[in-house]
Design a protein around this motif. Structure first.
Motif, PDB file in Angstrom:
ATOM      1  N   ARG A  66      56.223   4.272  24.159  1.00 24.11           N
ATOM      2  CA  ARG A  66      56.883   5.362  24.104  1.00 24.11           C
ATOM      3  C   ARG A  66      56.144   6.877  24.081  1.00 24.11           C
ATOM      4  NH1 ARG A  66      57.830   8.669  28.406  1.00 24.11           N
ATOM      5  NH2 ARG A  66      59.019  10.770  27.523  1.00 24.11           N
ATOM      6  N   CYS A  67      56.314   6.513  22.442  1.00 26.14           N
ATOM      7  CA  CYS A  67      55.060   7.460  21.653  1.00 26.14           C
ATOM      8  C   CYS A  67      53.712   7.830  21.995  1.00 26.14           C
ATOM      9  CB  CYS A  67      55.008   7.378  19.735  1.00 26.14           C
ATOM     10  SG  CYS A  67      56.667   7.716  19.510  1.00 26.14           S
ATOM     11  N   LYS A  68      53.132   6.852  22.433  1.00 32.22           N
ATOM     12  CA  LYS A  68      51.960   6.223  22.908  1.00 32.22           C
ATOM     13  C   LYS A  68      51.349   7.328  23.830  1.00 32.22           C
ATOM     14  CE  LYS A  68      50.082   2.477  19.739  1.00 32.22           C
ATOM     15  NZ  LYS A  68      49.678   1.206  19.630  1.00 32.22           N
ATOM     16  N   GLU A  69      52.359   7.303  24.927  1.00 30.82           N
ATOM     17  CA  GLU A  69      52.674   7.864  26.010  1.00 30.82           C
ATOM     18  C   GLU A  69      52.234   9.944  26.577  1.00 30.82           C
ATOM     19  OE1 GLU A  69      55.935   5.989  28.124  1.00 30.82           O
ATOM     20  OE2 GLU A  69      54.531   4.541  28.434  1.00 30.82           O
ATOM     21  N   LEU A  70      53.291  10.190  24.925  1.00 33.30           N
ATOM     22  CA  LEU A  70      53.095  12.068  24.956  1.00 33.30           C
ATOM     23  C   LEU A  70      52.146  12.241  24.994  1.00 33.30           C
ATOM     24  CD1 LEU A  70      56.282  11.359  22.158  1.00 33.30           C
ATOM     25  CD2 LEU A  70      56.430  11.686  24.202  1.00 33.30           C
ATOM     26  N   PRO A  71      51.449  13.222  25.707  1.00 34.42           N
ATOM     27  CA  PRO A  71      51.189  14.094  25.491  1.00 34.42           C
ATOM     28  C   PRO A  71      51.071  15.108  24.094  1.00 34.42           C
ATOM     29  CG  PRO A  71      52.807  15.618  26.933  1.00 34.42           C
ATOM     30  CD  PRO A  71      52.862  13.686  26.389  1.00 34.42           C
ATOM     31  N   VAL A  72      49.950  14.848  24.150  1.00 37.02           N
ATOM     32  CA  VAL A  72      49.050  14.872  22.398  1.00 37.02           C
ATOM     33  C   VAL A  72      48.861  16.455  22.101  1.00 37.02           C
ATOM     34  CG1 VAL A  72      47.701  14.039  20.653  1.00 37.02           C
ATOM     35  CG2 VAL A  72      48.164  12.505  22.173  1.00 37.02           C
ATOM     36  N   GLU A  73      49.169  16.675  21.030  1.00 30.88           N
ATOM     37  CA  GLU A  73      49.119  18.519  21.016  1.00 30.88           C
ATOM     38  C   GLU A  73      47.940  18.781  20.127  1.00 30.88           C
ATOM     39  OE1 GLU A  73      52.087  20.943  19.277  1.00 30.88           O
ATOM     40  OE2 GLU A  73      53.467  20.322  20.566  1.00 30.88           O
ATOM     41  N   THR A  74      46.885  19.940  19.553  1.00 28.77           N
ATOM     42  CA  THR A  74      46.214  19.914  19.240  1.00 28.77           C
ATOM     43  C   THR A  74      45.937  19.678  17.875  1.00 28.77           C
ATOM     44  OG1 THR A  74      45.197  21.782  21.038  1.00 28.77           O
ATOM     45  CG2 THR A  74      44.032  21.742  19.355  1.00 28.77           C
ATOM     46  N   ASN A  75      46.796  20.402  16.972  1.00 29.37           N
ATOM     47  CA  ASN A  75      47.340  20.716  15.772  1.00 29.37           C
ATOM     48  C   ASN A  75      47.872  19.349  14.794  1.00 29.37           C
ATOM     49  OD1 ASN A  75      45.392  22.782  15.402  1.00 29.37           O
ATOM     50  ND2 ASN A  75      47.207  24.078  15.688  1.00 29.37           N
ATOM     51  N   LEU A  76      47.024  18.251  14.875  1.00 26.71           N
ATOM     52  CA  LEU A  76      48.374  17.076  14.101  1.00 26.71           C
ATOM     53  C   LEU A  76      47.875  17.068  12.700  1.00 26.71           C
ATOM     54  CD1 LEU A  76      46.340  13.889  16.773  1.00 26.71           C
ATOM     55  CD2 LEU A  76      48.089  15.823  16.655  1.00 26.71           C
ATOM     56  N   ALA A  77      48.306  16.152  12.174  1.00 29.77           N
ATOM     57  CA  ALA A  77      48.833  15.483  10.744  1.00 29.77           C
ATOM     58  C   ALA A  77      49.132  14.011  10.940  1.00 29.77           C
ATOM     59  CB  ALA A  77      49.861  16.596   9.826  1.00 29.77           C
ATOM     60  N   VAL A  78      48.122  14.061  10.070  1.00 31.72           N
ATOM     61  CA  VAL A  78      48.913  12.237   8.609  1.00 31.72           C
ATOM     62  C   VAL A  78      49.340  11.820   7.930  1.00 31.72           C
ATOM     63  CG1 VAL A  78      48.220  10.354   8.508  1.00 31.72           C
ATOM     64  CG2 VAL A  78      46.865  11.214  10.566  1.00 31.72           C
ATOM     65  N   ASP A  79      50.570  11.506   7.480  1.00 33.06           N
ATOM     66  CA  ASP A  79      52.012  11.742   6.272  1.00 33.06           C
ATOM     67  C   ASP A  79      52.070  10.494   6.137  1.00 33.06           C
ATOM     68  OD1 ASP A  79      51.744  12.081   3.625  1.00 33.06           O
ATOM     69  OD2 ASP A  79      52.453  14.077   3.723  1.00 33.06           O
ATOM     70  N   GLU A  80      52.701  10.157   5.266  1.00 32.88           N
ATOM     71  CA  GLU A  80      53.442   8.927   5.525  1.00 32.88           C
ATOM     72  C   GLU A  80      55.315   9.561   5.178  1.00 32.88           C
ATOM     73  OE1 GLU A  80      52.878   9.897   0.471  1.00 32.88           O
ATOM     74  OE2 GLU A  80      51.998   9.519   2.612  1.00 32.88           O
ATOM     75  N   GLN A  81      56.100   8.694   5.394  1.00 29.91           N
ATOM     76  CA  GLN A  81      57.871   8.531   5.863  1.00 29.91           C
ATOM     77  C   GLN A  81      58.164   8.287   4.982  1.00 29.91           C
ATOM     78  OE1 GLN A  81      59.294   8.262   9.220  1.00 29.91           O
ATOM     79  NE2 GLN A  81      60.665  10.369  10.015  1.00 29.91           N
ATOM     80  N   MET A  82      59.473   8.138   4.157  1.00 26.39           N
ATOM     81  CA  MET A  82      60.526   7.592   3.457  1.00 26.39           C
ATOM     82  C   MET A  82      62.013   7.025   4.969  1.00 26.39           C
ATOM     83  SD  MET A  82      59.040   6.127   1.400  1.00 26.39           S
ATOM     84  CE  MET A  82      60.530   5.176   0.589  1.00 26.39           C
ATOM     85  N   VAL A  83      62.343   6.277   5.466  1.00 27.38           N
ATOM     86  CA  VAL A  83      63.016   5.969   6.300  1.00 27.38           C
ATOM     87  C   VAL A  83      64.369   5.101   5.438  1.00 27.38           C
ATOM     88  CG1 VAL A  83      64.570   4.429   8.020  1.00 27.38           C
ATOM     89  CG2 VAL A  83      62.215   5.111   8.463  1.00 27.38           C
ATOM     90  N   LYS A  84      65.759   6.693   4.601  1.00 27.66           N
ATOM     91  CA  LYS A  84      66.067   6.045   3.695  1.00 27.66           C
ATOM     92  C   LYS A  84      66.692   4.927   3.694  1.00 27.66           C
ATOM     93  CE  LYS A  84      69.802   8.535   1.514  1.00 27.66           C
ATOM     94  NZ  LYS A  84      71.170   9.530   1.381  1.00 27.66           N
TER      95      LYS A  84
END
Length: 566
Positions: free
Chosen positions: A299-317
């Motif tokens: 589902r995430c890959k089906e969303l329309p992608v915006e112009t400004n993007l960022a890549v980073d890590e996330q911690m699921v508590k």
């Protein structure tokens, strides 16, 4: 010559095995198996599931062939070479091998050496086979991406020429039938109805496989209640899960929809896949939740992608017992499950990778060339369109080859870097940059003009790299004593410092203290005593003159109260 072992026919092997009830392995089963009703165990459900899996695998195999007509299809299956005995009624339009003839052919072929038989049907030479490509692991062609060794990275002291994209923001689609989705409708986009059906099916299979006593098969609607209770528990956060059903801390929306015993029973049996389908050589540590993860990711890959993007890590508590649990110092949630996200500037997730150590789903060849951070970025952006996006990341991901590869893919990137990954570019030292003053910068670029570096001094030096911009347009920054440099030319007035007012003891006049009128002593209620205010006395006391409001001591050897008023 080595003696060849005699092979049993397939039919004899099946006849020897039977249904498995008379084998010697039955003695290894538990005593509770004798008391299980045959109608209680849904074997038909498990068989149906296995048949569906086999059928799906067959369909996947046939997708690799390109058939031009029916004759080619029959050549692959070998239908044109079937010999039909006299007396067998077969429809010429739909030739089917009778069951008796198929069993006879299987027994006859088993007499031959089993290793001499091909595992797949013979393919005519004029039919092309499409190669199987795992897009999850090999989405990018590494041979096409540029790669530079450290000896090939050349730098010059020239400023970098900016190369912005001419991107217009997307126009929103206007529709008279547009309606805002409700929360449950939005949730169903990520986890559709089929996922709850699989939850119910695999939970029932696991319960039957482990012979849970007094277990009643669950349904997709009950699994929705079960998932909803977990979401509610995550918001309320009581100290104990059983507290939601107690009289003191009862939550009606939870206790009225499912009993406590049924909740813990489903919690013990909950599964989203069949454990028998896990291969012996499995290295995926998230395989038991992989179906839910894939549903969310699709589902995430089906969303329309915006112009400004960022890549980073996330911690699921998460602080429980888990082999993939990570600790990251300085994070708001230092303990948890780490994953890497591709997000927009407002937090919308478009792609993600779960981190699980050496078994993380990353192309090993890509990781050898670009490192862990660079390979993660390239895998997250593999579905982005060319010349449509700006990408930003921190120094964990940045490298020279990553910026050149993103430029080759048509993605403009910028981010902080570690200088040792760029083959010692000719930037000035921190000491020289400090002498130039706060806000000073120094800029270099690669000889081919694809990557630019800029070193900027703030509280400490920061190095940024980009394949489309470095310094941009220069702006004069006023000098300030504290804080970061302002982005405007207007000088901001510093707020005036406030001086703390001193507390001055106010004593009565001589006429007031010596009038001998209404000077009474009372005891204060302070924990610590206060110094006596008579000049020359250094004792502490709790006695205060009520009229003068002055601390004065009275002891066996000294009467400061009398001396002060006379």
């Amino acid at each position: 010559m080595s003696k060849r072992h005699q092979q049993l026919p397939t039919g004899d092997i099946i006849e020897l095995l039977g249904d498995g009830r008379d084998s010697e392995l039955s003695s290894l089963s538990g005593d509770d198996d004798d008391f299980i009703d045959d109608n209680e165990y849904p074997c038909s459900e498990i068989d149906k599931f296995r048949e569906e899996q086999i059928f799906e695998n067959l369909l996947d195999d046939f997708e690799h062939f390109d058939f031009e007509n029916d004759e080619e299809f029959n050549d692959v299956l070998g239908k044109n070479n079937v010999e039909v005995e006299d007396g067998d009624d077969i429809n010429p339009d739909n030739p089917v091998i009778p069951l008796q003839q198929f069993e006879q052919q299987s027994d006859n072929s088993a007499d031959n050496n089993i290793h001499d038989r091909p595992s797949t049907p013979a393919i005519p030479p004029h039919i092309t086979v499409r190669p199987v490509v795992d897009h999850r692991r090999h989405g990018l062609h590494l041979n096409n991406l540029p790669y530079y060794s450290k000896n090939e990275m050349k730098w010059s002291n020239k400023p970098f020429v900016s190369n912005f994209l001419n991107i217009s923001p997307p126009v929103p689609e206007l529709s008279t039938t547009y309606m805002t989705l409700s929360p449950i409708e939005y949730f169903s986009k990520y986890f559709p109805e089929v996922e709850f059906e699989n939850m119910a099916k695999f939970t029932n299979i696991y319960a039957k496989q482990n012979n849970f006593v007094k277990y009643v098969d669950t349904t997709p609607s009950e699994m929705k209640v079960f998932v909803g209770i977990h979401l509610k528990i995550g918001c309320l956060k009581h100290t104990r899960i059983r507290a939601y059903w107690t009289n003191e801390d009862r939550v009606n929306i939870i206790a009225d929809n499912m009993s406590r015993n049924r909740f813990f029973q489903l919690r013990s049996c909950f599964h989203v896949m069949n454990n028998d389908d896990i291969p012996d050589n499995n290295v995926d540590k998230f395989i038991k939740v992989r179906p839910l993860y894939n549903s969310f990711l699709n589902r995430c890959k089906e969303l329309p992608v915006e112009t400004n993007l960022a890549v980073d890590e996330q911690m699921v508590k998460f602080k429980g017992k888990l082999s993939v649990k990570q600790y990251m110092k300085g994070k708001p949630c230092p303990w948890g499950i780490k994953n890497f996200l591709l997000c927009s500037y407002n937090g919308m997730v478009y792609n993600m990778i779960l981190y699980q150590g050496s078994s993380t789903e990353i192309n090993q060849e890509m990781q050898k060339k670009y490192g862990l951070g660079g390979s993660i970025v390239l895998q997250l952006v593999e579905n982005l369109n060319k010349n449509k996006h700006y990408l930003f990341f921190d120094n964990f991901f940045g490298s020279y080859n990553l910026f050149t590869s993103l430029d080759f893919l048509g993605i403009k990137a910028a981010g902080t870097i570690r200088i040792n990954r760029f083959a010692n570019p000719p930037v000035i030292s921190d000491k020289e940059l400090n002498n130039l003053g706060r806000g000073a910068s120094y800029e270099v670029s690669s000889t081919d003009g694809k990557v630019g570096l800029i070193k900027w001094i703030d509280n400490k030096s920061v190095i940024l790299a980009s394949n489309f911009v470095t310094s941009g347009s220069s702006v004069e920054t006023p000098s300030r004593k504290r804080g970061r440099p302002s982005s405007s030319n207007k000088i901001i007035d510093q707020p005036k410092t406030r001086t703390k007012n001193r507390v001055i003891d106010r004593y009565p006049t001589d006429a007031t203290r010596k009038d001998n009128i209404s000077h009474y002593v009372y005891m204060d209620k302070l924990r610590d005593a206060t110094f006596c205010k008579l000049e020359g006395c250094k004792k502490r006391t709790h006695m205060v003159c009520k009229k003068c409001n002055v601390y004065l001591c009275i002891t066996k050897d000294r009467n400061c109260f009398y001396d002060y008023h006379n």
